[in-house]
Design a protein around this motif. Structure first.
Motif, PDB file in Angstrom:
ATOM      1  N   ASP A 149       0.812  -1.223   0.000  1.00 40.45           N
ATOM      2  CA  ASP A 149       0.000   0.000   0.000  1.00 40.45           C
ATOM      3  C   ASP A 149       0.842   1.268   0.000  1.00 40.45           C
ATOM      4  N   TRP A 150       2.136   1.129  -0.280  1.00 39.22           N
ATOM      5  CA  TRP A 150       3.045   2.270  -0.161  1.00 39.22           C
ATOM      6  C   TRP A 150       2.566   3.452  -0.994  1.00 39.22           C
ATOM      7  N   GLY A 151       2.520   4.633  -0.365  1.00 35.41           N
ATOM      8  CA  GLY A 151       2.104   5.852  -1.048  1.00 35.41           C
ATOM      9  C   GLY A 151       0.657   6.219  -0.815  1.00 35.41           C
ATOM     10  N   ASP A 152      -0.157   5.277  -0.358  1.00 32.91           N
ATOM     11  CA  ASP A 152      -1.569   5.527  -0.074  1.00 32.91           C
ATOM     12  C   ASP A 152      -1.730   5.619   1.442  1.00 32.91           C
ATOM     13  N   ARG A 153      -1.795   6.834   1.964  1.00 30.92           N
ATOM     14  CA  ARG A 153      -1.771   7.029   3.412  1.00 30.92           C
ATOM     15  C   ARG A 153      -2.981   6.407   4.101  1.00 30.92           C
ATOM     16  N   ARG A 154      -4.129   6.467   3.477  1.00 28.28           N
ATOM     17  CA  ARG A 154      -5.314   5.889   4.112  1.00 28.28           C
ATOM     18  C   ARG A 154      -5.175   4.379   4.251  1.00 28.28           C
ATOM     19  N   ARG A 155      -4.708   3.745   3.212  1.00 30.89           N
ATOM     20  CA  ARG A 155      -4.519   2.296   3.270  1.00 30.89           C
ATOM     21  C   ARG A 155      -3.389   1.932   4.232  1.00 30.89           C
ATOM     22  N   MET A 156      -2.355   2.757   4.274  1.00 29.00           N
ATOM     23  CA  MET A 156      -1.256   2.497   5.208  1.00 29.00           C
ATOM     24  C   MET A 156      -1.716   2.685   6.658  1.00 29.00           C
ATOM     25  N   ALA A 157      -2.593   3.665   6.886  1.00 23.61           N
ATOM     26  CA  ALA A 157      -3.164   3.839   8.222  1.00 23.61           C
ATOM     27  C   ALA A 157      -3.971   2.606   8.616  1.00 23.61           C
ATOM     28  N   ARG A 158      -4.711   2.067   7.660  1.00 24.20           N
ATOM     29  CA  ARG A 158      -5.453   0.828   7.913  1.00 24.20           C
ATOM     30  C   ARG A 158      -4.490  -0.314   8.243  1.00 24.20           C
ATOM     31  N   ASP A 159      -3.339  -0.355   7.554  1.00 22.42           N
ATOM     32  CA  ASP A 159      -2.349  -1.404   7.805  1.00 22.42           C
ATOM     33  C   ASP A 159      -1.835  -1.342   9.239  1.00 22.42           C
ATOM     34  N   PHE A 160      -1.558  -0.136   9.724  1.00 25.34           N
ATOM     35  CA  PHE A 160      -1.115   0.016  11.108  1.00 25.34           C
ATOM     36  C   PHE A 160      -2.203  -0.441  12.082  1.00 25.34           C
ATOM     37  N   CYS A 161      -3.445  -0.094  11.782  1.00 26.12           N
ATOM     38  CA  CYS A 161      -4.551  -0.491  12.660  1.00 26.12           C
ATOM     39  C   CYS A 161      -4.719  -2.009  12.697  1.00 26.12           C
ATOM     40  N   LEU A 162      -4.615  -2.646  11.547  1.00 31.37           N
ATOM     41  CA  LEU A 162      -4.710  -4.108  11.502  1.00 31.37           C
ATOM     42  C   LEU A 162      -3.571  -4.751  12.292  1.00 31.37           C
ATOM     43  N   THR A 163      -2.388  -4.169  12.171  1.00 29.73           N
ATOM     44  CA  THR A 163      -1.230  -4.683  12.904  1.00 29.73           C
ATOM     45  C   THR A 163      -1.423  -4.497  14.405  1.00 29.73           C
ATOM     46  N   TYR A 164      -1.963  -3.361  14.787  1.00 33.51           N
ATOM     47  CA  TYR A 164      -2.276  -3.100  16.198  1.00 33.51           C
ATOM     48  C   TYR A 164      -3.224  -4.162  16.756  1.00 33.51           C
ATOM     49  N   LEU A 165      -4.268  -4.491  16.013  1.00 33.26           N
ATOM     50  CA  LEU A 165      -5.227  -5.503  16.455  1.00 33.26           C
ATOM     51  C   LEU A 165      -4.580  -6.892  16.520  1.00 33.26           C
ATOM     52  N   LEU A 166      -3.735  -7.200  15.537  1.00 37.17           N
ATOM     53  CA  LEU A 166      -3.022  -8.479  15.548  1.00 37.17           C
ATOM     54  C   LEU A 166      -2.103  -8.561  16.752  1.00 37.17           C
ATOM     55  N   PHE A 167      -1.380  -7.491  17.026  1.00 35.39           N
ATOM     56  CA  PHE A 167      -0.467  -7.441  18.167  1.00 35.39           C
ATOM     57  C   PHE A 167      -1.236  -7.653  19.467  1.00 35.39           C
ATOM     58  N   ALA A 168      -2.360  -6.965  19.615  1.00 31.34           N
ATOM     59  CA  ALA A 168      -3.171  -7.111  20.824  1.00 31.34           C
ATOM     60  C   ALA A 168      -3.678  -8.541  20.969  1.00 31.34           C
ATOM     61  N   LEU A 169      -4.143  -9.116  19.864  1.00 29.65           N
ATOM     62  CA  LEU A 169      -4.654 -10.487  19.894  1.00 29.65           C
ATOM     63  C   LEU A 169      -3.583 -11.475  20.331  1.00 29.65           C
ATOM     64  N   LEU A 170      -2.371 -11.299  19.805  1.00 29.29           N
ATOM     65  CA  LEU A 170      -1.278 -12.211  20.140  1.00 29.29           C
ATOM     66  C   LEU A 170      -0.826 -12.059  21.594  1.00 29.29           C
TER      67      LEU A 170
END
Length: 246
Positions: A149-170
């Protein structure tokens, strides 16, 4: 114009902040009592660092003059960091630069392997190779998401949020104590709060980052970020054994 006013940090400033938060995380793990408020604060602050490293790894891979030299630097410092890492923490796991090396190799695979199935297989193997490393699974998954998603800030923001949820789940399981029913809600809240550093990394890189490097001391900063990792681990280890000998 409003976005431009918020972009107050260059790449090196964000990296220096990330080095500080990593240092506090490591101080907590080595010197502070687990479960105390200061321990939890320092550890959680440190979760800012790895997502920032992944972001700048993707950026660096995109713009570096020599991907070969970039990869060789990661190999070298992953090797140099392993003994200080094990001395400082007493872990049998591999260090964070090793994990970043795996992330780098994933980027190489994504760029150079034309067969989609083979690309997925090799990427999955490299993700699994981080299981015995620092920041396992989460760092390579974030790297893949950001690269796609490089260059698309909205999609990259979503990527960080998904990673945050994955991190919390783990991490929910690691916060579970006591009898069933008493700790489930606590563990979920604790896990969600512990991952706030990932969201802070998203703000730093996607909102506050101006896309520039520092105007002065670029060569120093480039090598400092590599040397600091094994260097500060060795320093913390020496302090630890000195305290034990008092």
């Amino acid at each position: 114009m409003a976005e431009k006013r918020l972009q107050v940090f260059n790449r090196d400033a964000i990296k220096y902040i990330a080095m500080l938060t990593m240092f506090l995380n490591h101080v907590a793990h080595i010197f502070l009592e687990r479960g105390t408020p200061l321990y939890e604060i320092f550890v959680d602050i440190g979760f800012f660092t790895a997502p920032v490293m992944c972001f700048f790894l993707v950026e660096g891979y995109t713009y570096t003059r020599s991907k070969k030299e970039y990869g060789l630097r990661l190999v070298l410092f992953a090797m140099l960091s392993q003994i200080p890492f094990q001395l400082a923490f007493g872990y049998s796991t591999l260090n964070m630069i090793y994990t970043l090396l795996c992330c780098f190799l994933i980027l190489v695979v994504m760029e150079r392997v034309g067969n989609p199935l083979l690309c997925r297989i090799l990427s999955m193997l490299l993700i699994l190779a981080t299981v015995n490393g620092d920041w396992p699974l989460v760092a390579p998954i974030l790297t893949i998401l950001l690269a796609n998603d490089w260059g698309d800030r909205r999609r990259m923001a979503r990527d960080f949020c998904l990673t945050y949820l994955l991190f919390a789940l783990l991490n929910v399981q690691s916060y579970m104590n006591g009898e069933p029913g008493d700790w489930t809600l606590y563990a979920v809240i604790h896990a969600l709060l512990s991952g706030m550093g990932i969201l802070a990394a998203a703000v730093a890189t996607l909102v506050l980052y101006n896309g520039e490097r520092a105007k002065h001391g670029r060569t120093f900063s480039k090598w400092f970020f590599y040397v600091f990792y094994p260097g500060h681990l060795l320093l913390l280890y020496l302090i630890k054994i000195s305290l034990h000998n008092i």
